[in-house]
Design an enzyme around this catalytic site. Structure first.
Site, PDB file in Angstrom:
ATOM      1  N   ARG A 173      11.795  -5.009 -16.295  1.00  0.00           N
ATOM      2  CA  ARG A 173      12.109  -3.933 -15.220  1.00  0.00           C
ATOM      3  C   ARG A 173      12.584  -4.880 -13.760  1.00  0.00           C
ATOM      4  O   ARG A 173      12.854  -3.992 -12.692  1.00  0.00           O
ATOM      5  CB  ARG A 173      11.050  -2.869 -15.010  1.00  0.00           C
ATOM      6  CG  ARG A 173      11.026  -2.126 -16.097  1.00  0.00           C
ATOM      7  CD  ARG A 173      10.007  -0.999 -15.769  1.00  0.00           C
ATOM      8  NE  ARG A 173       8.591  -1.236 -15.370  1.00  0.00           N
ATOM      9  CZ  ARG A 173       7.620  -1.443 -15.876  1.00  0.00           C
ATOM     10  NH1 ARG A 173       7.719  -1.327 -17.452  1.00  0.00           N
ATOM     11  NH2 ARG A 173       6.424  -1.836 -15.647  1.00  0.00           N
ATOM     12  N   ARG A 177      18.097 -11.488  -7.760  1.00  0.00           N
ATOM     13  CA  ARG A 177      19.512 -11.507  -7.345  1.00  0.00           C
ATOM     14  C   ARG A 177      19.827 -12.670  -6.645  1.00  0.00           C
ATOM     15  O   ARG A 177      19.096 -13.375  -5.982  1.00  0.00           O
ATOM     16  CB  ARG A 177      19.596 -10.253  -6.127  1.00  0.00           C
ATOM     17  CG  ARG A 177      18.921  -8.974  -6.499  1.00  0.00           C
ATOM     18  CD  ARG A 177      19.396  -7.870  -5.755  1.00  0.00           C
ATOM     19  NE  ARG A 177      19.029  -6.458  -6.157  1.00  0.00           N
ATOM     20  CZ  ARG A 177      17.999  -5.876  -5.787  1.00  0.00           C
ATOM     21  NH1 ARG A 177      17.418  -6.353  -4.714  1.00  0.00           N
ATOM     22  NH2 ARG A 177      17.661  -4.645  -6.228  1.00  0.00           N
ATOM     23  N   ARG A 251      -4.367   1.393 -17.182  1.00  0.00           N
ATOM     24  CA  ARG A 251      -4.806   0.447 -15.776  1.00  0.00           C
ATOM     25  C   ARG A 251      -4.823   1.751 -14.814  1.00  0.00           C
ATOM     26  O   ARG A 251      -4.012   2.588 -14.790  1.00  0.00           O
ATOM     27  CB  ARG A 251      -4.098  -0.506 -15.406  1.00  0.00           C
ATOM     28  CG  ARG A 251      -3.877  -1.848 -16.292  1.00  0.00           C
ATOM     29  CD  ARG A 251      -5.422  -2.324 -16.420  1.00  0.00           C
ATOM     30  NE  ARG A 251      -5.579  -3.313 -15.289  1.00  0.00           N
ATOM     31  CZ  ARG A 251      -6.852  -3.706 -15.073  1.00  0.00           C
ATOM     32  NH1 ARG A 251      -7.735  -3.808 -15.812  1.00  0.00           N
ATOM     33  NH2 ARG A 251      -6.952  -4.668 -13.809  1.00  0.00           N
ATOM     34  N   ARG A 281      -1.932  -5.555  -3.396  1.00  0.00           N
ATOM     35  CA  ARG A 281      -0.858  -5.317  -2.198  1.00  0.00           C
ATOM     36  C   ARG A 281      -1.638  -4.529  -1.146  1.00  0.00           C
ATOM     37  O   ARG A 281      -2.741  -4.050  -1.547  1.00  0.00           O
ATOM     38  CB  ARG A 281       0.102  -4.435  -2.914  1.00  0.00           C
ATOM     39  CG  ARG A 281      -0.095  -3.181  -3.757  1.00  0.00           C
ATOM     40  CD  ARG A 281       1.340  -2.504  -4.013  1.00  0.00           C
ATOM     41  NE  ARG A 281       1.060  -1.243  -4.688  1.00  0.00           N
ATOM     42  CZ  ARG A 281       1.941  -0.372  -4.982  1.00  0.00           C
ATOM     43  NH1 ARG A 281       3.144  -0.530  -4.729  1.00  0.00           N
ATOM     44  NH2 ARG A 281       1.769   0.958  -5.372  1.00  0.00           N
ATOM     45  N   GLU A 302      -5.008  -2.221  -2.282  1.00  0.00           N
ATOM     46  CA  GLU A 302      -4.757  -1.620  -3.486  1.00  0.00           C
ATOM     47  C   GLU A 302      -5.537  -2.456  -4.542  1.00  0.00           C
ATOM     48  O   GLU A 302      -5.036  -3.759  -4.424  1.00  0.00           O
ATOM     49  CB  GLU A 302      -3.480  -1.467  -3.884  1.00  0.00           C
ATOM     50  CG  GLU A 302      -3.323  -0.579  -5.381  1.00  0.00           C
ATOM     51  CD  GLU A 302      -2.052  -0.255  -5.418  1.00  0.00           C
ATOM     52  OE1 GLU A 302      -1.431  -0.477  -6.773  1.00  0.00           O
ATOM     53  OE2 GLU A 302      -1.199   0.420  -4.720  1.00  0.00           O
ATOM     54  N   TYR A 350       5.636   4.943 -18.849  1.00  0.00           N
ATOM     55  CA  TYR A 350       5.808   5.093 -17.343  1.00  0.00           C
ATOM     56  C   TYR A 350       6.805   5.807 -17.184  1.00  0.00           C
ATOM     57  O   TYR A 350       7.974   4.979 -17.697  1.00  0.00           O
ATOM     58  CB  TYR A 350       5.593   3.599 -17.212  1.00  0.00           C
ATOM     59  CG  TYR A 350       5.931   3.372 -15.493  1.00  0.00           C
ATOM     60  CD1 TYR A 350       4.753   3.240 -14.715  1.00  0.00           C
ATOM     61  CD2 TYR A 350       6.851   3.265 -14.911  1.00  0.00           C
ATOM     62  CE1 TYR A 350       4.594   3.455 -13.529  1.00  0.00           C
ATOM     63  CE2 TYR A 350       7.047   3.185 -13.712  1.00  0.00           C
ATOM     64  CZ  TYR A 350       5.876   3.268 -12.828  1.00  0.00           C
ATOM     65  OH  TYR A 350       5.942   3.029 -11.382  1.00  0.00           O
ATOM     66  N   ASP A 352       9.423   6.992 -13.754  1.00  0.00           N
ATOM     67  CA  ASP A 352       9.633   7.292 -12.343  1.00  0.00           C
ATOM     68  C   ASP A 352       9.559   8.691 -12.118  1.00  0.00           C
ATOM     69  O   ASP A 352      10.097   9.701 -12.878  1.00  0.00           O
ATOM     70  CB  ASP A 352      10.792   6.494 -11.837  1.00  0.00           C
ATOM     71  CG  ASP A 352      10.276   4.847 -11.670  1.00  0.00           C
ATOM     72  OD1 ASP A 352       9.386   4.863 -11.220  1.00  0.00           O
ATOM     73  OD2 ASP A 352      11.254   4.158 -11.980  1.00  0.00           O
TER      74      ASP A 352
END
Length: 374
Positions: A173, A177, A251, A281, A302, A350, A352
């Site tokens: 995922r 670039r 998790r 993060r 977090e 999972y 979005d």
């Protein structure tokens, strides 16, 4: 008028409720054990700073599906927002996802896109033909040095295990670039609702045929609810069946909250890739609404950990043992005729937000078409 019970007041439940209610043929009751709507997308104003806070971690809406984008924008104004994540490693700040700037900065180069591609290919482990693990995929993809810098420590903290124990699909995922594009997502449409996600979900529920019960827990097949023609269930699939085949692995995350004057980190999200830093993060929520101005700020460290009985599940682990367990639960689901399992927890995937909305729309529309005249 048929009676429908929806368990869960997040996006899945809200979209189904709205779609059914608009037909005028259904009365919908929504039940949620939390004291607010929105599920993990819930947003609210922090009373001290007046910053709009994503209470369960950052949510940036992104999709290339115009139907979903047009649909969700009909319930609130979405302001353009580009997610530009940074990562701290060994005391230096890098751009994520890995892009031409990251590569040149990390290796002390000034490579062109073509040169950078060749450079990364030379770093990759060509001996790994068919990567099965996260670690193998990363080493084949970006090589040992970038893997150790940006993926190893972060992933170990996030998932609580060595990356060699995780499937390669997790890393697929994450893009690399060979340009200076640091937009975290590739989708055409990206934004954040001006008034917060809870405002959008509140409008989805705003119909006389919808009644919401907050702070009310549903106990799955053990519950004695009656009088409903159909149930749409968006809670954990294993909880519905009282964990008879075991608990699926997740998790979860928890946050340490801080407030201060001004601007703490200058960016919405900064990852901490070093294994020695205990949190994964830091997110500073005033930066998710750049159209607003705030003298004070609120930010969160977090942390990731295993999900225990009273925790909110976030990320399905989907390891081999989990998938065998899931098959047993899915067999149970297949024997039910009046319950639909919908959303990330009920399907143990999972997803979005845009996936959740698309699936909920399709599910509700299919349900309506199959029950016309019945």
């Amino acid at each position: 008028m048929k009676k429908i019970l929806i368990v869960g007041a997040g996006f899945s439940g809200a979209v189904v409720a709205n779609t059914l209610a608009k037909t005028g043929n259904y009365f919908i009751e929504v039940m949620d054990e939390r004291n607010h709507i929105g599920g993990n997308c819930h947003t609210e104003r922090d009373p001290e700073t007046n910053v709009m806070v994503h209470k369960y971690g950052p949510h940036i809406f992104h999709t290339s599906n115009q139907k979903v984008w047009d649909y969700i924008n009909s319930f609130g104004t979405f302001r353009p927002f580009v997610n530009r994540v940074k990562s701290v490693y060994m005391g230096k700040v890098y751009s994520m996802p890995i892009n031409l700037h990251t590569i040149n900065q990390f290796f002390g180069k000034a490579l062109s896109p073509k040169e950078a591609r060749e450079w990364i290919e030379s770093k990759g482990d060509s001996s790994i033909e068919d990567p099965k693990t996260f670690e193998d995929q990363a080493k084949k993809f970006v090589g040992e040095e970038l893997y150790k810098a940006f993926f190893y420590g972060y992933t170990k903290k996030q998932w609580g295990t060595e990356p060699k124990n995780l499937p390669a699909s997790i890393l697929k995922r994450l893009p690399v670039r060979f340009s200076y594009d640091d937009n975290y997502y590739n989708d055409i449409y990206q934004g954040i609702p001006e008034a917060g996600y809870s405002s959008v979900i509140e409008k989805l529920f705003d119909h006389p045929n919808i009644k919401i019960h907050l702070g009310k827990r549903f106990f799955g097949e053990a519950d004695s609810v009656s009088g409903f023609d159909h149930i749409f269930y968006t809670g954990p699939i294993d909880a519905y069946f009282s964990f008879r085949h075991g608990r699926l692995g997740y998790r979860t995350v928890f946050f340490k909250e801080h407030r201060t004057e001004g601007d703490f980190q200058g960016n919405p999200v900064i990852n901490y890739a070093d294994e020695s830093t205990p949190y994964t993060r830091v997110h500073e929520h005033k930066h998710f609404t750049p159209w607003e101005s705030h003298a004070k700020t609120i930010y969160f460290e977090e942390y990731s950990k295993e999900t225990e009985a009273e925790d909110i599940p976030y990320y399905p682990k989907r390891l081999d043992g989990d998938m065998k367990m899931l098959q047993a639960y899915e067999a149970e689901v297949s024997r039910l005729s009046n319950v639909t399992f919908l959303g990330r927890l009920a399907t143990y995937r999972y997803l979005d937000m845009h996936h959740i909305i698309e699936e909920a729309l399709d599910c509700a529309e299919k349900f309506i078409s199959e029950h016309i005249g019945k």
